[in-house]
Write an enzyme that holds these catalytic residues in place. Structure first.
Site, PDB file in Angstrom:
ATOM      1  N   LYS A 193      -3.605 -67.079 -16.749  1.00 42.89           N
ATOM      2  CA  LYS A 193      -3.991 -67.419 -18.122  1.00 42.89           C
ATOM      3  C   LYS A 193      -2.990 -66.879 -19.133  1.00 42.89           C
ATOM      4  O   LYS A 193      -2.855 -67.421 -20.235  1.00 42.89           O
ATOM      5  CB  LYS A 193      -5.406 -66.928 -18.423  1.00 42.89           C
ATOM      6  CG  LYS A 193      -5.674 -65.453 -18.131  1.00 42.89           C
ATOM      7  CD  LYS A 193      -5.333 -64.528 -19.257  1.00 42.89           C
ATOM      8  CE  LYS A 193      -5.609 -63.086 -18.875  1.00 42.89           C
ATOM      9  NZ  LYS A 193      -5.323 -62.135 -19.950  1.00 42.89           N
ATOM     10  N   GLY A 249     -12.015 -60.741 -16.926  1.00 48.69           N
ATOM     11  CA  GLY A 249     -12.804 -61.607 -17.785  1.00 48.69           C
ATOM     12  C   GLY A 249     -12.315 -61.549 -19.215  1.00 48.69           C
ATOM     13  O   GLY A 249     -11.346 -60.855 -19.526  1.00 48.69           O
ATOM     14  N   ASP A 266     -11.603 -66.036 -19.602  1.00 45.61           N
ATOM     15  CA  ASP A 266     -10.421 -65.235 -19.913  1.00 45.61           C
ATOM     16  C   ASP A 266      -9.335 -66.093 -20.554  1.00 45.61           C
ATOM     17  O   ASP A 266      -8.628 -65.659 -21.469  1.00 45.61           O
ATOM     18  CB  ASP A 266      -9.900 -64.578 -18.630  1.00 45.61           C
ATOM     19  CG  ASP A 266      -9.157 -63.279 -18.894  1.00 45.61           C
ATOM     20  OD1 ASP A 266      -9.018 -62.893 -20.071  1.00 45.61           O
ATOM     21  OD2 ASP A 266      -8.719 -62.643 -17.922  1.00 45.61           O
ATOM     22  N   TRP A 281      -6.329 -51.149 -22.799  1.00 38.32           N
ATOM     23  CA  TRP A 281      -7.473 -51.494 -21.968  1.00 38.32           C
ATOM     24  C   TRP A 281      -7.944 -50.309 -21.139  1.00 38.32           C
ATOM     25  O   TRP A 281      -9.143 -50.039 -21.048  1.00 38.32           O
ATOM     26  CB  TRP A 281      -7.122 -52.687 -21.100  1.00 38.32           C
ATOM     27  CG  TRP A 281      -8.253 -53.376 -20.399  1.00 38.32           C
ATOM     28  CD1 TRP A 281      -8.205 -53.932 -19.152  1.00 38.32           C
ATOM     29  CD2 TRP A 281      -9.576 -53.649 -20.890  1.00 38.32           C
ATOM     30  NE1 TRP A 281      -9.410 -54.523 -18.836  1.00 38.32           N
ATOM     31  CE2 TRP A 281     -10.278 -54.356 -19.888  1.00 38.32           C
ATOM     32  CE3 TRP A 281     -10.242 -53.341 -22.082  1.00 38.32           C
ATOM     33  CZ2 TRP A 281     -11.599 -54.768 -20.030  1.00 38.32           C
ATOM     34  CZ3 TRP A 281     -11.574 -53.748 -22.227  1.00 38.32           C
ATOM     35  CH2 TRP A 281     -12.230 -54.451 -21.213  1.00 38.32           C
TER      36      TRP A 281
END
Length: 337
Positions: A195, A140, A248, A12
């Protein structure tokens, strides 16, 4: 054009750095690993994380944090949760007395072990207010693999100071990467961290051979747990139906690009956690976050049955199928609870 320092050259971090270069900014990507730095600079490759992707030749990597952050208007941290304090401590020393102070952004998704603190809280403790203009959360539904190939992506920049959030919105937004602003940092960070727990569970369901109905139920009831814990700490409930919440959650809990989903799948196939972690070769944030969220829920008396079941599987060696059966055999209740 702004100078931006990106600290952390994983999947990322490196893809976000590449995006910023393509947006016309001067970017320096920091990594401790000199071999990785050399490969990025000479071959424009980062094979351990994004083996098939070629980075923009304008992206400069360095193992010298001072060189990376010197003169930077914005510093983006994309560091695994367990390493945030150490890197932030180094950064604080380098920023002492620097004017103008840079704007800090982080794209890390997790909670600190033992303290249960969010990443922005850790950064605020380690880096004095005089050394930063603000702390923005970038979060996100955004798999690095999709952003690398310029698939349409939308994320949230959250900060209590919306002017700072808007600055990051303008810095990152382009024709394939759209940034929305939000002032709910607590909700954005809880959504981003928790999440990963549900993604582990979703992968485990697939590994066990369950199908769409089971995954949909898990994701929906998992979102209810995420919202409960976030609201208990002051989050806006509406944040959890936004990009840093349900957005997400859906992408992480349904995609094979998600390392947390893949880890859960292997657990569902019967592999031991230690073997899964070794096989992955990358940080699986959901494992540590499950423990932190479970303990935090216990302290705050928040009902999180899915998280509790995963905690028992990961840390008490409970059989996954038995954990699922236990969830289904609980006393029936209202959907609003």
């Amino acid at each position: 054009m702004k100078k931006v320092a990106v600290l952390g050259a994983g999947s990322w971090g490196s893809v976000l750095a590449n995006l910023l270069v393509e947006n016309g900014h001067q970017v320096m990507l920091w990594s401790r690993n000199q071999a990785q730095v050399d490969q990025l600079n000479q071959e424009h490759k980062n094979p351990h994380y994004m083996k098939d992707f070629t980075y923009n030749e304008g992206l400069v990597a360095t193992s010298d944090m001072q060189a990376a952050v010197s003169g930077a208007a914005v510093i983006l941290m994309v560091i695994p949760t367990k390493g945030v304090r150490q890197v932030a401590g180094q950064l604080a020393e380098l920023l002492n007395g620097v004017t103008p102070a840079p704007l800090l952004v982080h794209a890390t998704k997790g909670l600190e072990q033992n303290t249960y603190k969010r990443v922005s809280e850790m950064l605020a403790e380690e880096i004095p207010a005089a050394s930063r203009r603000g702390i923005v959360v970038l979060s996100g539904p955004s798999h690095a693999e999709d952003v690398a190939i310029k698939d349409v992506t939308a994320v949230t920049a959250a900060c209590g100071d919306l002017a700072c959030a808007k600055e990051i919105q303008e810095l990152f937004s382009n024709h394939y990467f759209r940034v929305y602003t939000n002032d709910d940092v607590i909700g954005a960070e809880f959504g981003a961290a928790l999440k990963n727990i549900i993604a582990l569970g979703s992968g485990a369901l697939s590994g066990l051979g369950y199908h769409d109905n089971a995954r949909a139920a898990l994701i929906t009831r998992g979102l209810a747990e995420i919202r409960r814990l976030g609201v208990a700490f002051g989050a806006d409930p509406m944040t959890f139906i936004g990009l840093s919440g349900v957005g997400d959650l859906v992408v992480t809990a349904t995609s094979k690009n998600s390392r947390n989903w893949r880890a859960g799948y292997q657990l569902g196939q019967g592999q031991k956690l230690a073997d899964v972690v070794e096989n992955m070769g990358m940080v699986i944030e959901g494992v540590a976050t499950t423990k932190a969220a479970y303990e935090l829920a216990q302290k705050r008396h928040v009902q999180m049955p899915i998280t509790a079941a995963l905690y028992r599987v990961l840390y008490e060696d409970e059989d996954i199928k038995s954990a699922i059966d236990g969830l289904m055999e609980r006393e029936v209740t209202s959907e609003k609870e």
